[in-house]
Design a protein around this motif. Structure first.
Motif, PDB file in Angstrom:
ATOM      1  N   LEU A  36       0.828  -1.190   0.035  1.00 44.09           N
ATOM      2  CA  LEU A  36      -0.095  -0.044   0.018  1.00 44.09           C
ATOM      3  C   LEU A  36       0.788   1.124   0.168  1.00 44.09           C
ATOM      4  CD1 LEU A  36      -2.915   0.825   0.232  1.00 44.09           C
ATOM      5  CD2 LEU A  36      -2.842   0.815   2.485  1.00 44.09           C
ATOM      6  N   VAL A  37       0.476   2.178  -1.002  1.00 42.58           N
ATOM      7  CA  VAL A  37       1.384   3.585  -1.049  1.00 42.58           C
ATOM      8  C   VAL A  37       0.585   4.647  -0.717  1.00 42.58           C
ATOM      9  CG1 VAL A  37       2.382   4.891  -2.752  1.00 42.58           C
ATOM     10  CG2 VAL A  37       2.823   2.504  -2.775  1.00 42.58           C
ATOM     11  N   THR A  38      -0.640   4.614  -1.110  1.00 43.57           N
ATOM     12  CA  THR A  38      -1.529   5.955  -0.671  1.00 43.57           C
ATOM     13  C   THR A  38      -3.157   5.236  -0.422  1.00 43.57           C
ATOM     14  OG1 THR A  38      -2.756   5.968  -2.934  1.00 43.57           O
ATOM     15  CG2 THR A  38      -0.941   7.081  -2.671  1.00 43.57           C
ATOM     16  N   SER A  98       4.955   0.512   3.014  1.00 45.78           N
ATOM     17  CA  SER A  98       4.999   1.551   1.731  1.00 45.78           C
ATOM     18  C   SER A  98       4.290   2.604   1.922  1.00 45.78           C
ATOM     19  CB  SER A  98       4.887   0.709   0.861  1.00 45.78           C
ATOM     20  OG  SER A  98       5.549  -0.552   0.614  1.00 45.78           O
ATOM     21  N   LEU A  99       3.447   3.032   3.014  1.00 48.91           N
ATOM     22  CA  LEU A  99       2.754   4.263   2.954  1.00 48.91           C
ATOM     23  C   LEU A  99       3.306   5.608   2.754  1.00 48.91           C
ATOM     24  CD1 LEU A  99      -0.577   4.557   3.029  1.00 48.91           C
ATOM     25  CD2 LEU A  99      -0.169   5.109   5.375  1.00 48.91           C
ATOM     26  N   LYS A 100       3.017   6.241   1.968  1.00 47.05           N
ATOM     27  CA  LYS A 100       3.593   7.469   1.551  1.00 47.05           C
ATOM     28  C   LYS A 100       2.640   8.716   1.713  1.00 47.05           C
ATOM     29  CE  LYS A 100       6.818   5.983  -1.910  1.00 47.05           C
ATOM     30  NZ  LYS A 100       7.237   6.070  -3.373  1.00 47.05           N
ATOM     31  N   LEU A 133       0.235   6.126  13.039  1.00 43.49           N
ATOM     32  CA  LEU A 133       0.787   6.697  11.398  1.00 43.49           C
ATOM     33  C   LEU A 133       1.924   7.304  11.730  1.00 43.49           C
ATOM     34  CD1 LEU A 133      -2.264   6.660   9.472  1.00 43.49           C
ATOM     35  CD2 LEU A 133      -0.503   4.836   9.415  1.00 43.49           C
ATOM     36  N   LEU A 134       1.811   8.758  12.388  1.00 44.13           N
ATOM     37  CA  LEU A 134       2.815   9.510  12.424  1.00 44.13           C
ATOM     38  C   LEU A 134       3.987   8.987  13.000  1.00 44.13           C
ATOM     39  CD1 LEU A 134       0.668  12.810  13.376  1.00 44.13           C
ATOM     40  CD2 LEU A 134       1.909  12.502  11.380  1.00 44.13           C
ATOM     41  N   GLU A 135       3.796   8.072  14.150  1.00 46.54           N
ATOM     42  CA  GLU A 135       5.085   7.873  14.961  1.00 46.54           C
ATOM     43  C   GLU A 135       5.739   6.519  14.408  1.00 46.54           C
ATOM     44  OE1 GLU A 135       3.038   6.929  18.759  1.00 46.54           O
ATOM     45  OE2 GLU A 135       3.013   9.213  19.569  1.00 46.54           O
ATOM     46  N   ASN A 136       4.891   5.814  13.490  1.00 48.70           N
ATOM     47  CA  ASN A 136       5.669   4.969  13.066  1.00 48.70           C
ATOM     48  C   ASN A 136       5.758   4.424  11.586  1.00 48.70           C
ATOM     49  OD1 ASN A 136       5.689   2.538  15.553  1.00 48.70           O
ATOM     50  ND2 ASN A 136       3.859   3.832  15.620  1.00 48.70           N
ATOM     51  N   CYS A 137       5.213   5.392  10.777  1.00 45.64           N
ATOM     52  CA  CYS A 137       5.265   5.273   9.475  1.00 45.64           C
ATOM     53  C   CYS A 137       6.374   5.935   8.818  1.00 45.64           C
ATOM     54  CB  CYS A 137       4.180   5.754   8.542  1.00 45.64           C
ATOM     55  SG  CYS A 137       2.714   4.667   8.868  1.00 45.64           S
ATOM     56  N   GLY A 138       7.758   5.311   8.519  1.00 48.25           N
ATOM     57  CA  GLY A 138       8.989   6.218   8.109  1.00 48.25           C
ATOM     58  C   GLY A 138       8.729   6.767   6.852  1.00 48.25           C
ATOM     59  N   GLN A 139       8.036   6.259   6.055  1.00 50.97           N
ATOM     60  CA  GLN A 139       8.064   6.640   4.667  1.00 50.97           C
ATOM     61  C   GLN A 139       6.745   7.397   4.105  1.00 50.97           C
ATOM     62  OE1 GLN A 139      10.172   5.722   2.433  1.00 50.97           O
ATOM     63  NE2 GLN A 139      11.198   4.679   4.367  1.00 50.97           N
ATOM     64  N   LEU A 140       6.100   7.925   5.460  1.00 51.32           N
ATOM     65  CA  LEU A 140       4.941   8.865   4.996  1.00 51.32           C
ATOM     66  C   LEU A 140       5.089  10.094   4.601  1.00 51.32           C
ATOM     67  CD1 LEU A 140       1.788   8.572   5.466  1.00 51.32           C
ATOM     68  CD2 LEU A 140       2.159   9.739   8.225  1.00 51.32           C
ATOM     69  N   LYS A 141       4.750  10.617   3.663  1.00 50.88           N
ATOM     70  CA  LYS A 141       5.128  11.996   3.259  1.00 50.88           C
ATOM     71  C   LYS A 141       4.076  13.076   3.476  1.00 50.88           C
ATOM     72  CE  LYS A 141       8.616  10.123   0.996  1.00 50.88           C
ATOM     73  NZ  LYS A 141       9.987  10.453   1.464  1.00 50.88           N
ATOM     74  N   THR A 142       2.692  12.648   3.517  1.00 53.79           N
ATOM     75  CA  THR A 142       1.783  13.602   3.577  1.00 53.79           C
ATOM     76  C   THR A 142       0.672  13.042   4.400  1.00 53.79           C
ATOM     77  OG1 THR A 142       2.125  14.521   1.375  1.00 53.79           O
ATOM     78  CG2 THR A 142       0.028  14.961   2.509  1.00 53.79           C
ATOM     79  N   MET A 143       0.128  13.817   5.418  1.00 54.40           N
ATOM     80  CA  MET A 143      -0.929  13.560   6.243  1.00 54.40           C
ATOM     81  C   MET A 143      -1.849  14.792   6.274  1.00 54.40           C
ATOM     82  SD  MET A 143      -1.712  12.278   9.992  1.00 54.40           S
ATOM     83  CE  MET A 143      -1.188  10.366   9.706  1.00 54.40           C
ATOM     84  N   ALA A 144      -3.159  14.687   5.535  1.00 53.01           N
ATOM     85  CA  ALA A 144      -4.172  15.741   5.589  1.00 53.01           C
ATOM     86  C   ALA A 144      -5.250  15.305   6.372  1.00 53.01           C
ATOM     87  CB  ALA A 144      -4.317  16.094   4.002  1.00 53.01           C
ATOM     88  N   ILE A 145      -5.674  16.106   7.459  1.00 52.11           N
ATOM     89  CA  ILE A 145      -7.058  15.972   8.079  1.00 52.11           C
ATOM     90  C   ILE A 145      -7.912  17.182   8.040  1.00 52.11           C
ATOM     91  CG2 ILE A 145      -7.733  15.246  10.217  1.00 52.11           C
ATOM     92  CD1 ILE A 145      -4.826  14.252  11.091  1.00 52.11           C
ATOM     93  N   ARG A 146      -9.269  16.784   7.646  1.00 52.71           N
ATOM     94  CA  ARG A 146     -10.369  17.808   7.610  1.00 52.71           C
ATOM     95  C   ARG A 146     -11.266  17.268   8.338  1.00 52.71           C
ATOM     96  NH1 ARG A 146     -11.997  18.419   1.903  1.00 52.71           N
ATOM     97  NH2 ARG A 146     -13.575  16.684   2.387  1.00 52.71           N
ATOM     98  N   PRO A 147     -11.639  17.797   9.658  1.00 54.22           N
ATOM     99  CA  PRO A 147     -12.808  17.423  10.531  1.00 54.22           C
ATOM    100  C   PRO A 147     -14.024  17.896   9.887  1.00 54.22           C
ATOM    101  CG  PRO A 147     -11.731  19.165  11.610  1.00 54.22           C
ATOM    102  CD  PRO A 147     -10.712  18.743  10.172  1.00 54.22           C
ATOM    103  N   LEU A 148     -15.142  17.658  10.198  1.00 46.62           N
ATOM    104  CA  LEU A 148     -16.427  18.052   9.882  1.00 46.62           C
ATOM    105  C   LEU A 148     -16.557  19.269  10.234  1.00 46.62           C
ATOM    106  CD1 LEU A 148     -18.919  15.040  10.854  1.00 46.62           C
ATOM    107  CD2 LEU A 148     -18.038  15.682   8.533  1.00 46.62           C
TER     108      LEU A 148
END
Length: 220
Positions: A127-129, A148-150, A175-190
């Motif tokens: 999984l990449v995205t 593989s998550l980016k 995810l923030l603490e453990n995904c070494g390949q993570l490039k982008t995290m976008a969060i939008r609450p209601l």
């Protein structure tokens, strides 16, 4: 259409991959040459246009995965409403078994119950995205890795991680603490989330340690 039919199978599959899956399936009616081509397209991209198609969604997705012959299902994009959570879990498990690289999922209603993502999702090595829109996530196991998550895009129908169940918060933090390949995290609450709650969410996310030094977090 005769000229198109003269093209190689690889090129025809490339063309079909740009079309929604329900369109590529209808090409099976064109001729014997086209009958099984859609079964080899490495993508399931299903977006119902009306209530009737929403009602047929489970049957369509199930039959596609049953008949699909490509060795790899690279993309799983589903926009669903009122599909049984057990069906959704099965589809994602099948996609993971076929080396899925991109998952985009929109469940616009959870009236049939919460979705419990299969644990194999959290240990998927291909999984990449991952894009989740208007869906609640529960049952987050401790042994997640997403090697593989980016890109991780999470749009929540309800941010229950900050009051009541903490599944969404645990997922984001992990995810923030453990995904070494993570490039982008976008969060939008209601939109219904008030400013005070948004500020608290932003603080918790901002102070979370990030495994990837290149990870960019946006909170809108």
């Amino acid at each position: 259409m005769d000229r198109i039919s003269l093209l190689s199978d690889d090129l025809l599959l490339k063309i079909l991959s740009f079309a929604p899956t329900k369109v590529s399936v209808t090409t099976s009616l064109l001729s014997k040459r086209w009958r099984d081509l859609w079964k080899h397209v490495p993508k399931l991209d299903y977006f119902p246009d009306n209530d009737t198609e929403h009602l047929r969604a489970s049957s369509f997705v199930h039959n596609f995965l049953l008949l699909h012959k490509a060795p790899v299902l690279e993309t799983l994009h589903l926009w669903l409403r009122n599909c049984r959570p057990t069906d959704i879990e099965t589809w994602i498990r099948v996609a993971i078994g076929r080396g899925v690289r991109h998952i985009k999922f929109n469940q616009s209603s959870t009236s049939l119950g919460p979705i419990r993502w299969p644990r194999s999702l959290y240990t998927c090595k291909t999984l990449v995205t991952l894009t989740l829109i208007y869906t609640s996530n529960v049952d987050v196991p401790l042994a997640m890795c997403f090697r593989s998550l980016k890109t991780f895009y999470l749009t929540l129908i309800e941010w229950i991680g900050y009051k009541g169940t903490e599944a969404e918060k645990n997922l984001v933090m992990y995810l923030l603490e453990n995904c070494g390949q993570l490039k982008t995290m976008a969060i939008r609450p209601l939109n219904s989330i008030n400013l005070e709650e948004r500020h608290k969410m932003l603080q918790e996310i901002s102070f979370t340690r990030r495994s990837s030094s290149k990870c960019q977090v946006s909170f809108t």
